[in-house]
Design a protein around this motif. Structure first.
Motif, PDB file in Angstrom:
ATOM      1  N   LYS A 182       0.316   7.818  -0.258  1.00 47.66           N
ATOM      2  CA  LYS A 182       0.861   6.600   0.349  1.00 47.66           C
ATOM      3  C   LYS A 182       2.385   6.497   0.168  1.00 47.66           C
ATOM      4  N   GLU A 220       0.835  -1.205   0.000  1.00 45.51           N
ATOM      5  CA  GLU A 220       0.000   0.000   0.000  1.00 45.51           C
ATOM      6  C   GLU A 220       0.865   1.248   0.000  1.00 45.51           C
ATOM      7  N   TYR A 221       2.037   1.151   0.653  1.00 45.30           N
ATOM      8  CA  TYR A 221       2.921   2.300   0.807  1.00 45.30           C
ATOM      9  C   TYR A 221       4.239   2.119   0.051  1.00 45.30           C
TER      10      TYR A 221
END
Length: 381
Positions: A177, A148-149
């Motif tokens: 993100k 996600e990041y």
């Protein structure tokens, strides 16, 4: 790197985990702590926890695909930036990524000197150049591949210099993100423009017990030896590792002989000593001088009234007590200053034979002829 792999810093770990659980993850966080305190492994464990697919209340799982890649520093959404010794102006951190992975996995608590030892640094100065800043912007402009990041861990942003202003916009308004985790040792040397855009987290020095646990569990040192080294390391695991190596060397014999020959003003032996030390290599010379400084500070402690020297080996304890009988604080301070100055010049590649001969002559002046350099703190009638 999991939180459970990091020695001490329990309060910091809980605070970092809490920010994730409460969805208060800052896009730019600065881990500020002294060398050997664990700031760098904390930053990596934090990033791994954020990207873990099955995190627990206290740590990342260590088993999911993301954690396995993080443990080997090969996750496609994990990026590193660090000082390096560029051979060409277009060199970036990625040019040294294999050396970085090897060095970090071998010792997450490493300092710049240890990192320098992994590279062919020659006489070059470490820095994070403008090409690296442009590379960071390029990498972080891409979408995440798996997690996600996207995470950038920058070690020692003190070495950004004015080129760091190139990163201001992406730090202040990063792509969605995207996390910046900066790991620094000196707040005063970081660009104020960068400092003002990060959330500061101060990492304290480790306790003697923390260092002792590391030495017994990771390096399998005996309790007595680990306790002694932990006391002398002042919370710095990298220094503790260096001291554990020194104990297998004959630094004590070499240093005590050096002081005796200087006290007796034995010219031929002093010249032979300078030649011997000049062949030890730069890192061994630095360790030798650090060892001598540490021993002389123990002498100063005795002169100041301290009597408890149980942290020292028996031979060192006997030497410190005997040597302190011929000393006063002014002489001890002057000797420490000479060794610290010599260490400074060794780091800057001074000719070791000339350097150690000169330092020896200065020590002769102090011990044999009671001549103190100007500016000595203690003055007695």
């Amino acid at each position: 790197m999991q939180f459970c792999d990091i020695t001490g810093q329990e309060a910091i770990k809980k605070q970092l985990i809490q920010t994730v659980q409460e969805n208060r993850v800052s896009h730019a966080r600065l881990f500020l702590g002294p060398e050997g305190s664990g700031s760098l492994p904390l930053a990596l464990a934090y990033a791994q926890y954020i990207c873990c697919e099955n995190p627990s209340e206290t740590d990342s799982c260590g088993e999911c695909a993301s954690c396995r890649k993080y443990s080997r520093l090969i996750h496609p959404d994990l990026h590193f930036s660090y000082p390096f010794f560029a051979k060409h102006k277009e060199d970036t951190a990625i040019s040294f990524i294999e050396e970085w992975r090897e060095a970090f996995l071998a010792n997450p608590y490493m300092g710049l000197d240890e990192w320098r030892g992994q590279l062919e640094a020659d006489n070059k100065q470490a820095n994070i150049n403008i090409a690296e800043c442009h590379q960071i912007i390029k990498k972080l402009s891409l979408k995440p591949f798996e997690s996600e990041y996207k995470v950038l861990i920058m070690w020692l942003p003190e070495y950004l210099d004015k080129e760091g202003n190139t990163l201001l916009k992406i730090i202040e308004e990063p792509p969605q993100k995207t996390l910046f985790l900066l790991v620094a040792q000196s707040q005063d040397q970081i660009l104020n423009t960068i400092l003002s855009r990060t959330q500061l987290m101060k990492v304290p020095r480790l306790t003697d017990q923390n260092v002792r646990d590391f030495l017994t569990e990771k390096l399998h040192l005996p309790d007595e030896q680990a306790s002694r080294i932990a006391y002398l390391s002042e919370g710095n695991i990298q220094l503790a590792v260096n001291l554990s190596r020194e104990e297998s060397n004959n630094n004590f014999g070499l240093f005590s002989d050096w002081l005796r020959m200087c006290f007796s003003n034995k010219g031929i032996q002093i010249i032979e000593f300078a030649e011997t030390v000049s062949r030890l290599g730069r890192e061994n010379q630095k360790n030798f001088l650090r060892y001598g400084t540490k021993l002389l500070r123990e002498v100063l402690m005795v002169l100041s009234g301290a009597e408890n020297l149980v942290h020292l080996p028996q031979n060192e304890e006997a030497f410190v007590k005997n040597f302190s009988r011929t000393m006063d604080p002014a002489k001890a301070e002057a000797l420490v200053a000479q060794l610290e100055e010599a260490h400074y010049h060794v780091e800057r590649n001074a000719n070791p034979k000339i350097l150690f001969l000169d330092v020896s002559l200065q020590i002769v002046r102090i011990l044999k002829f009671n001549t103190l350099p100007k500016g000595t703190q203690y003055i007695y009638s």
